[in-house]
Scaffold this motif. Structure first.
Motif, short mmCIF file in Angstrom:
data_model
loop_
_atom_site.label_atom_id
_atom_site.label_comp_id
_atom_site.label_asym_id
_atom_site.label_seq_id
_atom_site.Cartn_x
_atom_site.Cartn_y
_atom_site.Cartn_z
N GLU A 1 43.41 43.38 41.41
CA GLU A 1 43.80 42.43 39.83
C GLU A 1 42.44 41.07 39.91
N LEU A 2 42.40 40.63 41.23
CA LEU A 2 41.44 39.49 41.12
C LEU A 2 39.70 40.20 40.84
N ASN A 3 39.67 41.28 41.50
CA ASN A 3 38.16 41.83 41.46
C ASN A 3 37.89 42.30 39.87
N GLN A 4 39.27 42.80 39.12
CA GLN A 4 38.97 43.15 37.64
C GLN A 4 38.81 41.86 37.12
N LYS A 5 39.47 40.83 37.20
CA LYS A 5 39.17 39.71 36.21
C LYS A 5 37.92 38.89 36.77
N LEU A 6 37.58 39.16 37.86
CA LEU A 6 36.10 38.42 38.13
C LEU A 6 34.87 39.35 37.48
#
Length: 174
Positions: A110-115
């Motif tokens: 999820e963090l990678n998608q948001k970044l």
């Protein structure tokens, strides 16, 4: 000494001779070195020195000073129990932290998608800011902007002032 008032008076007399940030061992009390100190703020303290130091602010009353010293000594076992519990809590927290450190980050995807989305938005904002700047300038070329500044009375005045200072624009004679 057996007399509280006499002992307190001696300690108070010794305390008056101390300078700021000075510590002085003046005797012994129940197996501890007995010291007095004046800290950086001028607070006067009496200290029991052993494997650890235990201190309390002194009383201006000779008898009150000795009572504080006795209370300080009597409170050492409570402090020991308190500190042993804190050590136990810290050790438990450290083990828990080690376990959490070993686990993978559960929100990594999820963090990678948001970044990635943030990066896209930043790029879009940069493009829009570039267009807005072009629109603000009205599409004028750099030399046209310079000509426009030259027509401005304020611009002429400041350029003439600078020209008077030296042979060339922007140089100053010293």
């Amino acid at each position: 000494m057996d007399n509280r008032a006499d002992a307190g008076n001696i300690i108070l007399k010794e305390m008056q001779e101390l300078k700021l940030m000075e510590e002085k061992v003046i005797g012994a009390y129940r197996g501890f070195d007995l010291a007095i100190l004046k800290d950086a703020l001028g607070a006067k303290k009496i200290v029991l020195k052993g494997e650890s130091d235990y201190d309390t602010e002194i009383s201006i009353s000779p008898v009150g000073l000795i009572v504080r010293l006795e209370n300080l000594f009597e409170g050492i076992p409570e402090k020991q129990t308190f500190l042993e519990k804190k050590i136990s809590d810290y050790e438990r927290d450290m083990e828990s932290s080690k376990e959490q450190y070993e686990r993978p980050f559960e929100y990594e995807e999820e963090l990678n998608q948001k970044l990635a989305r943030q990066s896209e938005l930043n790029n879009m904002l940069d493009l829009e800011n570039g267009k807005a700047m072009d629109e603000d300038l009205g599409g004028l070329e750099e030399n046209e902007i310079s000509k426009d500044i030259g027509k401005n009375d304020i611009g002429k005045e400041s350029m003439n002032k600078d020209a008077d200072r030296g042979d060339e624009y922007g140089t100053v004679k010293i």
